[in-house]
Write a protein that holds these residues in place. Structure first.
Motif, PDB file in Angstrom:
ATOM      1  N   SER A   1     -32.598  40.578  56.050  1.00 10.30           N
ATOM      2  CA  SER A   1     -32.038  41.933  56.054  1.00 10.30           C
ATOM      3  C   SER A   1     -32.790  42.858  55.105  1.00 10.30           C
ATOM      4  CB  SER A   1     -30.555  41.901  55.662  1.00 10.30           C
ATOM      5  OG  SER A   1     -30.410  41.334  54.385  1.00 10.30           O
TER       6      SER A   1
ATOM      7  N   PHE B   1     -35.540  45.207  56.577  1.00 12.72           N
ATOM      8  CA  PHE B   1     -35.151  46.317  57.448  1.00 12.72           C
ATOM      9  C   PHE B   1     -35.614  47.629  56.808  1.00 12.72           C
ATOM     10  CE2 PHE B   1     -31.857  49.464  58.711  1.00 12.72           C
ATOM     11  CZ  PHE B   1     -32.166  49.519  60.047  1.00 12.72           C
TER      12      PHE B   1
ATOM     13  N   LEU C   1     -24.460  54.653  73.682  1.00 10.59           N
ATOM     14  CA  LEU C   1     -24.116  53.259  73.430  1.00 10.59           C
ATOM     15  C   LEU C   1     -25.296  52.572  72.762  1.00 10.59           C
ATOM     16  CD1 LEU C   1     -22.580  52.547  76.926  1.00 10.59           C
ATOM     17  CD2 LEU C   1     -21.354  53.103  74.845  1.00 10.59           C
ATOM     18  N   LEU C   2     -24.976  51.833  71.733  1.00 11.33           N
ATOM     19  CA  LEU C   2     -26.034  51.194  70.959  1.00 11.33           C
ATOM     20  C   LEU C   2     -25.639  49.736  70.741  1.00 11.33           C
ATOM     21  CD1 LEU C   2     -28.626  51.814  69.300  1.00 11.33           C
ATOM     22  CD2 LEU C   2     -27.156  52.186  67.354  1.00 11.33           C
ATOM     23  N   THR C   3     -26.582  48.843  70.979  1.00 12.09           N
ATOM     24  CA  THR C   3     -26.318  47.425  70.720  1.00 12.09           C
ATOM     25  C   THR C   3     -27.052  47.021  69.452  1.00 12.09           C
ATOM     26  OG1 THR C   3     -26.146  47.027  73.079  1.00 12.09           O
ATOM     27  CG2 THR C   3     -26.435  45.119  71.688  1.00 12.09           C
ATOM     28  N   LEU C   4     -26.278  46.590  68.477  1.00 11.77           N
ATOM     29  CA  LEU C   4     -26.866  46.172  67.206  1.00 11.77           C
ATOM     30  C   LEU C   4     -26.953  44.656  67.162  1.00 11.77           C
ATOM     31  CD1 LEU C   4     -25.029  48.445  64.625  1.00 11.77           C
ATOM     32  CD2 LEU C   4     -27.181  48.849  65.769  1.00 11.77           C
ATOM     33  N   GLN C   5     -27.988  44.175  66.501  1.00 12.98           N
ATOM     34  CA  GLN C   5     -28.114  42.735  66.305  1.00 12.98           C
ATOM     35  C   GLN C   5     -28.249  42.469  64.813  1.00 12.98           C
ATOM     36  OE1 GLN C   5     -31.621  40.808  67.821  1.00 12.98           O
ATOM     37  NE2 GLN C   5     -30.462  38.942  68.231  1.00 12.98           N
ATOM     38  N   ASP C   6     -27.380  41.649  64.321  1.00 12.73           N
ATOM     39  CA  ASP C   6     -27.417  41.304  62.904  1.00 12.73           C
ATOM     40  C   ASP C   6     -28.702  40.530  62.624  1.00 12.73           C
ATOM     41  OD1 ASP C   6     -27.035  40.254  60.349  1.00 12.73           O
ATOM     42  OD2 ASP C   6     -24.853  40.353  60.599  1.00 12.73           O
ATOM     43  N   MET C   7     -29.501  41.037  61.685  1.00 11.84           N
ATOM     44  CA  MET C   7     -30.795  40.402  61.419  1.00 11.84           C
ATOM     45  C   MET C   7     -30.635  39.027  60.788  1.00 11.84           C
ATOM     46  SD  MET C   7     -32.901  43.690  60.018  1.00 11.84           S
ATOM     47  CE  MET C   7     -34.480  42.900  59.857  1.00 11.84           C
TER      48      MET C   7
ATOM     49  N   GLN D   1     -25.864  37.862  65.387  1.00  8.16           N
ATOM     50  CA  GLN D   1     -24.707  38.325  66.147  1.00  8.16           C
ATOM     51  C   GLN D   1     -24.982  39.709  66.737  1.00  8.16           C
ATOM     52  OE1 GLN D   1     -21.421  39.143  63.594  1.00  8.16           O
ATOM     53  NE2 GLN D   1     -20.121  39.927  65.237  1.00  8.16           N
ATOM     54  N   GLN D   2     -24.497  39.922  67.957  1.00  7.12           N
ATOM     55  CA  GLN D   2     -24.714  41.213  68.607  1.00  7.12           C
ATOM     56  C   GLN D   2     -23.388  41.943  68.763  1.00  7.12           C
ATOM     57  OE1 GLN D   2     -26.779  40.811  72.291  1.00  7.12           O
ATOM     58  NE2 GLN D   2     -28.320  39.448  71.429  1.00  7.12           N
ATOM     59  N   MET D   3     -23.476  43.244  68.689  1.00  9.99           N
ATOM     60  CA  MET D   3     -22.266  44.044  68.901  1.00  9.99           C
ATOM     61  C   MET D   3     -22.659  45.402  69.477  1.00  9.99           C
ATOM     62  SD  MET D   3     -19.249  45.137  66.263  1.00  9.99           S
ATOM     63  CE  MET D   3     -18.661  43.494  65.978  1.00  9.99           C
ATOM     64  N   ALA D   4     -21.978  45.762  70.567  1.00  4.86           N
ATOM     65  CA  ALA D   4     -22.221  47.077  71.167  1.00  4.86           C
ATOM     66  C   ALA D   4     -21.338  48.100  70.456  1.00  4.86           C
ATOM     67  CB  ALA D   4     -21.901  47.040  72.650  1.00  4.86           C
ATOM     68  N   LEU D   5     -21.921  49.257  70.169  1.00  8.75           N
ATOM     69  CA  LEU D   5     -21.167  50.297  69.465  1.00  8.75           C
ATOM     70  C   LEU D   5     -21.185  51.578  70.283  1.00  8.75           C
ATOM     71  CD1 LEU D   5     -22.386  49.923  65.782  1.00  8.75           C
ATOM     72  CD2 LEU D   5     -20.338  49.005  66.816  1.00  8.75           C
TER      73      LEU D   5
END
Lengths: 370, 287
Positions: free
Chosen positions: B82, B85, B217-223, B227-231
């Motif tokens: 992280s 980033f 809509l944005l899909t984040l991926q935890d570095m 884990q992925q999460m759409a926001l």
């Protein structure tokens, strides 16, 4: 859905690949690496529609593409009503005897006279009447199937005139016999093949029925249920025009058999209600046939026999046909046609439509991917 | 390498290092910082007798001084995924180099510990002339770790075990569970903790305050965890609120174990002032 079928059903197996594509899309979709995702962010998750509309549209487009490959089809039922149409078959004797001159001073043969009478009759009929033509001598030939086209009928009649020297006229004129039973059976077969779809007989059924007609009169006739339930015959008539001897079987073929018995045919016509008219120009009617034509107490009349002199002119023939016209009643017919309809192009259009809609949705501010 | 910032490293508590330095230590000794007077005992040096006090009291008194000492600056630098980033690791390197320079310039021992989910590099504190070079080299050759997560426990345990006392500066984004820090730190309970810790909370701008993004809509991926999460960024304000709450929660958790912290966004132009202010305020808050 009537007549549903798939042109390439194996293409449906491509649908099994859809989950694989969905998983691949999930793995390859664009993601923004972010240092940390903490549980509170779950409150910002998009709604189900926003989250999944991409996958939903992809699935729909894929399914439509596969279905357009499979090409499902169905049959469209078309119902056509024919009101007040009559089905008339004119059977014309073309044997050598019909080439005789009508009178000593006339250059017209008896056959030409009969053809003139038939032409007049055709002109008198209404436009919606189905008329077919059969010419016969030792064998019978279908000149024209049942048709509304009076021009066609006239053209066919011209073919068999003695002066036309057509191949049909030569072939039929060469035969010396008067095979009326075969001609009548040919007319009946044409009727049976023109019935509505649910009552129409197949070629095999018609051939099977013919076997029963070969036997001696009085044998039990096996009439198919399709014909019995159709109750046809209210407006069907066979008009036989001949100058020869009308007898149950032709003498030349008695030994070999293979020809239907006219008495049996008349019995069948009685059973199914088809009218039968014989116009005999100076000919002889066999007693068995005459007897078969006579109505019994519990049976309806099957038709009439008109016996005229050899010098019958056109007016007399027209008078006979007018009488036939009065005798006949109208008939309502319904034709049900099943037309195959394939859905490939509608599905292809739907695929492109869904793709366009997807592109539009993706460009909306709230639904676009960042 | 020239340090980009000039920091005044000011420990809150007196250092305990035996090595002489510019700081008045916790214990009494031969320093310059006056501690107090006591009655003369046989064996005391005559030069330490306070004659004025003798004149006032009529008894011999000697002056006592605090021992001159130097602090052990221990730099704990996070190099987990992280931290890569944006420009976070660049800022962390600048901070580390500048702090090391500030400590070594005044002859205070300085060490370096690079960590992710475990300790990756350990350079013990030293005031040797080549220590600065060692630290800079270690930072430039920081192992490109495949380890994803940030774990604070292993480096803290190592520091507590290896060093009797130190002034530690943790440079990290603190994307980890801080609830276990309480058992590791001794600062909260003691008046003069042996291991004094300060946290520099390094954040990229988008972690600090997301701007310039419209609806979508944005899909984040935890570095770190993958884990992925759409926001749905139609709630951008709510997103920024969540980031702020996360920062505050981290600061509270650190403060709860006696670790003062400062948030340093990478785009901030006053990094030097922020760090110096943090250190100065700590010193001012000393009881």
């Amino acid at each position: 859905m009537p007549g549903f079928e798939l042109q390439y059903p194996l293409a449906l197996l491509l649908l099994l690949l859809a989950p694989l594509f969905l998983v691949l899309r999930r793995h390859t979709r664009r993601k923004l690496p972010f240092p940390a995702i903490f549980p509170e962010m779950a409150s910002l998750r998009p709604s189900f529609w926003k989250r999944n509309y991409n996958g939903i549209f992809f699935s729909l487009v894929y399914a439509c593409m596969v279905l357009s490959l499979v090409n499902p089809g169905y049959s469209k039922e078309t119902v056509e009503d024919f009101i007040e149409s009559k089905w008339l078959f004119l059977a014309l004797d073309m044997s050598g005897s019909m080439k005789r001159p009508a009178s000593r001073f006339s250059d017209q043969s008896l056959g030409d006279l009969a053809l003139d009478g038939i032409t007049s009759f055709i002109d008198m009929r209404r436009d919606k009447d189905y008329i077919g033509l059969v010419a016969f001598s030792s064998y019978a030939k279908l000149l024209a199937p049942l048709t509304f086209d009076k021009e066609l009928l006239r053209a066919k009649l011209d073919l068999v005139r003695s002066k036309s020297h057509s191949r049909i006229a030569r072939e039929l004129g060469a035969g010396g016999g008067t095979n009326a039973s075969e001609a009548t059976w040919l007319c009946l077969s044409a009727f049976f093949s023109m019935l509505p779809e649910e009552n129409r007989l197949s070629v095999e059924q018609i051939a099977g029925m013919r076997e029963f007609l070969l036997g001696e009169p009085g044998a039990l006739l096996d009439i198919p249920q399709k014909i019995r339930h159709a109750t046809p015959g209210k407006g069907m008539a066979v008009i036989l025009f001949t100058d020869g001897r009308i007898e149950p079987t032709q003498r030349a073929h008695v030994q070999r058999g293979g020809l239907p018995n006219l008495v049996n045919i008349i019995t069948l016509m009685k059973a199914v209600g088809v009218r039968f008219y014989i116009i005999s120009v100076g000919g002889e009617i066999d007693a068995a046939v005459e007897k078969a034509m006579q109505p019994t107490t519990d049976e309806p009349t099957v038709g009439r026999i008109f016996v005229t002199s050899r010098g019958l002119d056109r007016e007399q023939i027209e008078e006979v046909y007018r009488e036939i016209d009065i005798l006949e009643t109208n008939r309502n017919l319904t034709r049900i046609t099943l037309q195959p309809r394939w859905t490939r192009w509608p599905l292809t259009l739907l695929t492109f439509g869904l793709m366009a809609l997807h592109l539009v949705l993706r460009s909306l501010q709230g639904l676009r991917k960042l | 390498m020239k340090p980009p910032y000039r920091f005044d490293v000011l420990p809150k508590h007196p250092p305990r290092n035996d090595m002489a330095g510019d700081w008045a230590g916790l214990d009494k000794g031969t320093g310059y910082e006056f501690w107090g007077l006591r009655k003369y005992l046989p064996g005391d040096s005559w030069s330490r007798i306070d004659w004025k006090a003798c004149a006032r009291s009529g008894e011999l008194h000697v002056r006592e001084f605090l021992k001159d000492s130097a602090y052990n600056l221990m730099l704990l630098c996070d190099i987990s995924r992280s931290m890569h980033f944006g420009n976070k690791f660049g800022l962390a390197k600048d901070l580390t180099v500048s702090l090391a320079h500030a400590a070594l310039r005044s002859n205070n021992p300085c060490g370096l510990l690079l960590f992710a989910d475990k300790v990756l590099t350990w350079i013990p504190p030293s005031a040797a002339p080549r220590q600065f070079h060692h630290i800079v080299s270690a930072l430039q050759q920081a192992p490109s770790t495949k380890n994803r997560k940030t774990q604070l426990a292993p480096p803290l345990k190592l520091v507590m075990k290896r060093l009797s006392s130190c002034f530690g500066v943790i440079i990290s984004d603190f994307h980890t569970d801080l609830s276990s820090l309480k058992s590791l730190m001794d600062a909260a309970d003691q008046r003069f903790p042996a291991h004094e810790m300060v946290a520099l909370h390094v954040l990229e701008d988008s972690e600090y305050h997301l701007t310039g993004v419209k609806d979508g809509l944005l899909t984040l991926q935890d570095m770190e965890s993958g884990q992925q999460m759409a926001l749905d960024l139609s709630g951008l304000q709510e997103f920024n609120t969540l980031l702020r709450l996360k920062r505050e929660r981290t600061a509270r958790a650190l403060a709860g174990v006696g670790v003062d912290s400062a948030v340093l966004p990478t785009s901030a132009t006053d990094i030097q002032a922020r760090v110096n202010t943090l250190l100065a305020r700590r010193l001012a808050a000393r009881v």
